[in-house]
Scaffold this motif. Structure first.
Motif, PDB file in Angstrom:
ATOM      1  N   ILE A 112       0.856  -1.186   0.000  1.00 37.67           N
ATOM      2  CA  ILE A 112       0.000   0.000   0.000  1.00 37.67           C
ATOM      3  C   ILE A 112       0.890   1.233   0.000  1.00 37.67           C
ATOM      4  O   ILE A 112       1.766   1.389   0.852  1.00 37.67           O
ATOM      5  N   THR A 113       0.676   2.123  -0.959  1.00 38.82           N
ATOM      6  CA  THR A 113       1.420   3.387  -1.016  1.00 38.82           C
ATOM      7  C   THR A 113       0.441   4.533  -0.806  1.00 38.82           C
ATOM      8  O   THR A 113      -0.560   4.644  -1.514  1.00 38.82           O
ATOM      9  N   VAL A 114       0.713   5.367   0.188  1.00 40.31           N
ATOM     10  CA  VAL A 114      -0.132   6.523   0.487  1.00 40.31           C
ATOM     11  C   VAL A 114       0.552   7.778  -0.034  1.00 40.31           C
ATOM     12  O   VAL A 114       1.718   8.034   0.267  1.00 40.31           O
ATOM     13  N   ILE A 115      -0.178   8.553  -0.825  1.00 41.19           N
ATOM     14  CA  ILE A 115       0.366   9.776  -1.421  1.00 41.19           C
ATOM     15  C   ILE A 115      -0.387  10.997  -0.891  1.00 41.19           C
ATOM     16  O   ILE A 115      -1.615  11.044  -0.952  1.00 41.19           O
ATOM     17  N   ASP A 116       0.361  11.960  -0.373  1.00 45.68           N
ATOM     18  CA  ASP A 116      -0.204  13.265  -0.009  1.00 45.68           C
ATOM     19  C   ASP A 116      -0.215  14.105  -1.282  1.00 45.68           C
ATOM     20  O   ASP A 116       0.831  14.540  -1.765  1.00 45.68           O
ATOM     21  N   SER A 117      -1.390  14.348  -1.826  1.00 46.89           N
ATOM     22  CA  SER A 117      -1.504  15.041  -3.113  1.00 46.89           C
ATOM     23  C   SER A 117      -1.147  16.521  -3.029  1.00 46.89           C
ATOM     24  O   SER A 117      -0.888  17.167  -4.049  1.00 46.89           O
ATOM     25  N   GLN A 118      -1.219  17.085  -1.804  1.00 38.80           N
ATOM     26  CA  GLN A 118      -1.039  18.517  -1.573  1.00 38.80           C
ATOM     27  C   GLN A 118      -2.191  19.342  -2.145  1.00 38.80           C
ATOM     28  O   GLN A 118      -2.094  20.556  -2.270  1.00 38.80           O
ATOM     29  N   PHE A 119      -3.291  18.647  -2.482  1.00 41.63           N
ATOM     30  CA  PHE A 119      -4.438  19.337  -3.053  1.00 41.63           C
ATOM     31  C   PHE A 119      -5.726  18.900  -2.366  1.00 41.63           C
ATOM     32  O   PHE A 119      -5.724  18.086  -1.450  1.00 41.63           O
ATOM     33  N   ILE A 120      -6.825  19.455  -2.841  1.00 42.59           N
ATOM     34  CA  ILE A 120      -8.154  19.141  -2.336  1.00 42.59           C
ATOM     35  C   ILE A 120      -9.133  19.295  -3.503  1.00 42.59           C
ATOM     36  O   ILE A 120      -8.820  19.919  -4.530  1.00 42.59           O
ATOM     37  N   SER A 121     -10.275  18.708  -3.359  1.00 43.43           N
ATOM     38  CA  SER A 121     -11.367  18.852  -4.310  1.00 43.43           C
ATOM     39  C   SER A 121     -10.969  18.424  -5.720  1.00 43.43           C
ATOM     40  O   SER A 121     -10.273  17.440  -5.906  1.00 43.43           O
TER      41      SER A 121
END
Length: 279
Positions: A112-121
């Motif tokens: 499982i790789t979790v990515i913080d997109s740095q975005f929303i919506s």
């Protein structure tokens, strides 16, 4: 190789599209006083905005629990070789952390790789949809991860607010607090930079604010994916999408409604543009 794609409800991906693209969506929560709802599960967007605008209590958003992610990961791991979980900016929500905790609770599951997109919506949504399309085309894990990480600096989100009232009440205004006290009678234009909300510009009225959004879009080259999002003004969103089509040719413009996660902070009348440039 089958890659499972997971995101959270803040991505504002319509349910039908998520289903079509094989995207698993973990809902965030919104709380009005003692009443807690799961976004787009136990409260609709229409019900949310009605309570936001007309109700006596300002809501707060709550990240999914690690267990919420565990349940999704377990089910998906049984049918996938790996999972990519892409989420709302960690500077705006603890959702990313809940996903990481869930991953640590499932050591024997598939990778499982979790990515913080740095975005929303919708900006988060553009990245997730790109990853899901790549997974459907049979791209391998490393290819999709590279595409996802490379897409982050190539993605932008900027929008026009009708008022700063809800942003102030919500508390998650980041550097946008620099606007406070200087926006009487004008419309704030905000952007997401480095995972947080920052002031971009201000306009004397809504029409000039929309013009500024279009001017900013014109400065962005090689746009390959684009979407318009609104909180309560679908007609304005449709008009904006039509104007965008004359600037960014041959790229369909999706129109979506902003959900509770961003809606809590921006209120009614908001319009946002998200775009992704060619990798």
């Amino acid at each position: 190789m089958k890659i499972g794609i997971v995101t959270d409800s803040s991505a504002d991906i319509p349910a039908e599209l998520a289903h079509k693209m094989g995207i698993n969506v973990v809902p965030l929560y919104v709380r009005f006083g003692d009443d807690i709802f799961r976004e787009r599960v136990t409260i609709t967007d229409e019900q949310f905005y009605d309570k936001l605008i007309n109700g006596p209590i300002h809501p707060v958003t709550i990240q999914p629990s690690p267990q919420d992610f565990v349940e999704v990961y377990k089910k998906l791991a049984a049918e996938s070789d790996a999972i990519i979980s892409i989420h709302i900016s960690s500077k705006l929500s603890g959702t990313d952390n809940s996903a990481l905790l869930a991953k640590s609770m499932l050591e024997n599951a598939c990778p499982i790789t979790v990515i913080d997109s740095q975005f929303i919506s919708v900006s988060l949504g553009l990245i997730v949809l790109m990853a899901a399309e790549a997974a459907q085309k049979g791209k391998d894990l490393d290819e999709i991860l590279a595409m996802g990480n490379n897409a982050i600096p190539k993605t932008q989100l900027f929008g026009l607010l009708d008022t700063l009232k809800y942003l102030l009440m919500g508390g998650r205004i980041g550097k946008a607090k620099a606007l406070v006290g200087s926006l009487l009678g004008v419309k704030p234009i905000l952007a997401l930079k480095g995972g947080e909300v920052v002031p971009s510009a201000q306009a004397r009225n809504r029409a000039k604010g929309i013009d500024r959004l279009l001017d900013d879009l014109k400065k962005i080259p090689d746009v390959v994916d684009i979407a318009v999002a609104h909180s309560t003004t679908p007609d304005d969103a449709q008009k904006l999408a039509s104007q965008i089509s004359t600037i960014v040719k041959d790229v369909p413009v999706r129109i979506v409604r902003l959900g509770t996660t961003l809606g809590v902070h921006i209120g009614p009348g908001a319009l946002f543009i998200a775009c992704r440039q060619k990798l």
